[in-house]
Structures are given as C-alpha cells and as structure tokens.
Design an enzyme around this catalytic site. Structure first.
Site, PDB file in Angstrom:
ATOM      1  N   CYS A 116       9.931  10.021   0.853  1.00  0.00           N
ATOM      2  CA  CYS A 116      10.536   8.956   1.673  1.00  0.00           C
ATOM      3  C   CYS A 116      12.016   8.751   1.339  1.00  0.00           C
ATOM      4  O   CYS A 116      12.766   8.199   2.138  1.00  0.00           O
ATOM      5  CB  CYS A 116       9.765   7.661   1.500  1.00  0.00           C
ATOM      6  SG  CYS A 116       8.016   7.847   1.888  1.00  0.00           S
ATOM      7  N   HIS A 256      13.806   1.857   4.353  1.00  0.00           N
ATOM      8  CA  HIS A 256      12.674   2.735   4.638  1.00  0.00           C
ATOM      9  C   HIS A 256      11.561   1.872   5.236  1.00  0.00           C
ATOM     10  O   HIS A 256      11.232   0.811   4.699  1.00  0.00           O
ATOM     11  CB  HIS A 256      12.225   3.393   3.329  1.00  0.00           C
ATOM     12  CG  HIS A 256      10.943   4.140   3.449  1.00  0.00           C
ATOM     13  ND1 HIS A 256      10.648   4.923   4.540  1.00  0.00           N
ATOM     14  CD2 HIS A 256       9.863   4.217   2.623  1.00  0.00           C
ATOM     15  CE1 HIS A 256       9.448   5.449   4.374  1.00  0.00           C
ATOM     16  NE2 HIS A 256       8.956   5.034   3.220  1.00  0.00           N
ATOM     17  N   ASN A 286       5.099   4.660   9.028  1.00  0.00           N
ATOM     18  CA  ASN A 286       5.927   5.209   7.960  1.00  0.00           C
ATOM     19  C   ASN A 286       6.124   6.709   8.223  1.00  0.00           C
ATOM     20  O   ASN A 286       5.188   7.488   8.094  1.00  0.00           O
ATOM     21  CB  ASN A 286       5.215   4.981   6.614  1.00  0.00           C
ATOM     22  CG  ASN A 286       5.948   5.599   5.437  1.00  0.00           C
ATOM     23  OD1 ASN A 286       6.907   6.342   5.611  1.00  0.00           O
ATOM     24  ND2 ASN A 286       5.478   5.299   4.241  1.00  0.00           N
TER      25      ASN A 286
END
Ligand code: COA
Length: 329
Positions: A116, A256, A286
């Site tokens: 990520c 994020h 996500n």
C-alpha cells in the site's frame, strides 16, 4: 556539487475497471452483509478487473491520461516505475510491459514492491532520479489487480480490496510549475511481515498442488493488528509533515484508502475534521498501491489541489511499510 533539481508533478491519471462489485455480491458467497461492511470499513462497492484484464492493462490507461495531462509523449520518458504487488507475471516486471505498450523507447523500467506504500515509494524514487539530474521525465504508476489474489472463503479480508491504477508524470518543477515535492518520508518494520502476506509462490514456499489447495497464494490479513498500526502511522506522518507549517497552509490530505474508520481515528488523534481529506473508499475499496494515486487524480480533477497550498500524501501497509509526501501544489 550541483544543487538538487526541484521536482514537480506535471500530470496525473487514473483508471478503474468497468465491473462494479457491490457489497451484496459478497452476501451470495459469504456470511456477511452490506451493513457490516459499510459500518466497519466505509466500503460500498469496489471494481474488479475483467478476466482478460491484467495489471499492465490498468497501468496503460492511467499512464496515457497522465501523459496527456502533463503534455508530453511516451517517447520523452526517461524512466517508468510501477508499484504493484499484483504483477502480470512473476518475471519480468510489469513496468517493462507498460514501457513497450506505451512506446516509451528511451525509458528504463522497473517495479517496486512496497504494497500500500508502493506509490509513495515509487514517487520518491522518481523524484530522487530527477533531483540528482539522472532523469528528466519519470512516469510513476501504482496499480493492482488484487481480485486475483483474494481468498473468497475469508470474509475478514476479501471484502476490503479492489482493482485500479493511478499515475503521475514527474519533471523538473521549473518546466511544469506545479506540484513541487517538498519533503518525503519512508519507513519499514519487517517484524510485522506476517500481518498482511501471501505465504506461497516464493522461494520460502514454492507452489505445489497442496499450497494452491490451501489458499497459500492468496492474501492473508490480520486486520485488527493492521488497524492500530495504520491509525498510528497516518497521524504521525501528518504531524511530522505539518510541524514546520501553519494549519492554514494545508490544502488537502490524500491518505491511503484503507478503512474509513482508520482515517477517522487518525483525524481524531490530530484533532482535525475530514473537510480537508479526500475519501473515496466507498467507491473503490482498498486498492493498495493504486489507492493514493487514484485519489490524487480525483483531487486534481475536482480542483481540490489548490495552487500554493500543501497537499499531503500518506500511505501505510504490508511489510510493514509507510511513507508520505509533502507537496506544494
Ligand atoms: N462480515 C461480517 N462479519 C465479519 C466480517 C465480514 N465481512 N469480517 C469479520 N467479521 C467478524 C469477525 O469474524 C469477528 O467476529 P467475532 O467477534 O465473532 O470473532 C467480528 O466481525 C469482528 O472482527 P474484527 O476483525 O475485530 O473486525 P474489525 O472491526 O477489526 O474489522 C477489518 C475488520 C479487516 C475491516 C479491519 O480490521 C481493517 O480494515 N483493518 C485494516 C486492514 C487492511 O486493509 N490492511 C491492509 C493494508 S493497511
């Protein structure tokens, strides 16, 4: 020694696959429901790539838009960096496939693996090349097709992730006049590698029929442990970047998109509201390395990156890794 060249973000682009997967879809295959997913994560839907679509395809769409917005062509690129944990192949890199498809005949190309935090890691790498005078035009992409690596028997992980790609073209700030990268930060703590990982398919556990049957090639997640880490990192990175600046200088935070509750908890710690925070997790889930650049592109297209104001990118994830970028837009 020559002075460092200041680096700017000349253009951004993003692409998400057409297929929308709502929370209801998971109700058909798992013991879960829309209410739980919305309350615990903020996610309402995500995108999954088509069967014939792989990560490099998503990259190319996002890259073409970023190049158009930067006003340059692919053959002007010196370097392409793709951040991904879901490459087309184990070998070679996804970046070389993108280089070929774009016709970036003068560019070097490689992938970075930082989950990520991948996009900010790639952004800092590209920035360092230009700042040191080793490249002038760098294409940075964060892209994932994580739907291929989800364990659809594990309700605690498969509902979270989605597919997508985001890109940015970097060049000397003197040439593009916007998005100057002022500060970067990267960190890692590999002692937490098991919190989010894919155990099979590498040299530690090569693929066998048994590893495939045991879902060892899918994402395994310890959500609760990751949650606390993410809140802590998001708030400390923002605090670190804003310590030398007045609160009024802040234009936008692009975090994020990990979980709506994580973003809210981090803002709580900072005593901030979400007014200056871009949140689009409800639409895409996500998307790991794609999350920050997709959100950044959305911010740019919605005129939420205000010239002269600060834009803060923050990311954290598997590794564990984390990173942030402070930009004067
Ligand atoms: N539907 C219904 N119930 C679910 C569920 C689902 N999809 N997933 C988990 N549950 C259940 C659990 O089994 C547990 O039940 P129990 O109390 O009977 O054991 C309960 O819900 C609570 O589980 P928990 O894991 O504590 O939930 P949570 O509030 O921490 O939310 C995550 C789980 C994964 C959404 C959350 O921890 C998260 O987003 N973590 C970050 C993960 C991430 O994205 N990491 C990647 C990069 S940073």
């Amino acid at each position: 020694m020559a002075s460092r060249i200041r680096v700017g973000i000349a253009g951004t682009g993003a692409y998400v696959p057409e297929r929308v997967v709502s929370n209801d879809w998971f109700e058909e295959i798992l013991d879960t429901n829309d209410e739980w997913i919305v309350q615990r994560t903020g996610i309402r839907e995500r995108r999954f790539a088509a069967e014939d679509e792989a990560t490099s395809d998503l990259c190319v769409h996002a890259a073409e838009e970023a190049l158009r917005n930067a006003g340059i062509t692919a053959d002007e690129l010196d370097l392409i960096i793709v951040a991904t944990i879901s490459p087309d192949f184990q070998l070679p890199s996804t970046a070389v496939l993108v280089q070929d498809r774009l016709g970036a005949t003068k560019a070097g190309a490689f992938d970075v693996v930082a989950a990520c935090s991948g996009f900010v890691t790639a952004l800092h790498t590209g920035e360092a090349f230009i700042a040191a005078g080793r490249a002038r035009r760098v294409l940075v992409i964060g892209a994932e097709t994580l739907s291929r690596f989800l364990n659809f028997e594990d309700r605690g992980s498969c509902i979270i992730f989605g597919d997508g790609a985001g890109a940015a073209v970097l060049m000397p700030h003197g040439e593009c006049g916007q998005g100057e990268i002022l500060r970067t930060s990267l960190g890692a703590d590999g002692s937490g590698y098991e919190f989010i990982h894919m155990p099979g398919g590498g040299t530690r556990l090569p693929a066998t029929v048994e590893t495939v049957q045991a879902n060892k090639h899918k994402i395994a997640l310890k959500g609760r442990e990751t949650f606390k880490f993410a809140v802590q990192r998001m708030s400390s990175l923002i605090r670190e970047f804003m310590e030398d600046h007045e609160p009024e200088e802040l234009g936008l935070i692009v975090p994020h998109q990990v979980n709506r509750r994580i973003i809210d908890a981090a803002l709580d710690r900072l005593d901030m509201t979400d007014e200056k925070v871009l949140v689009n997790i409800q639409k895409y889930g996500n998307t790991s390395a794609a999350s920050v650049p997709v959100a950044l592109h959305e911010a740019v297209t919605q005129d939420r990156c205000i010239p002269g104001k600060l834009v803060v990118l923050v990311a954290f994830g598997a590794g564990l890794t984390w990173g942030g970028t402070l930009i004067r837009w």
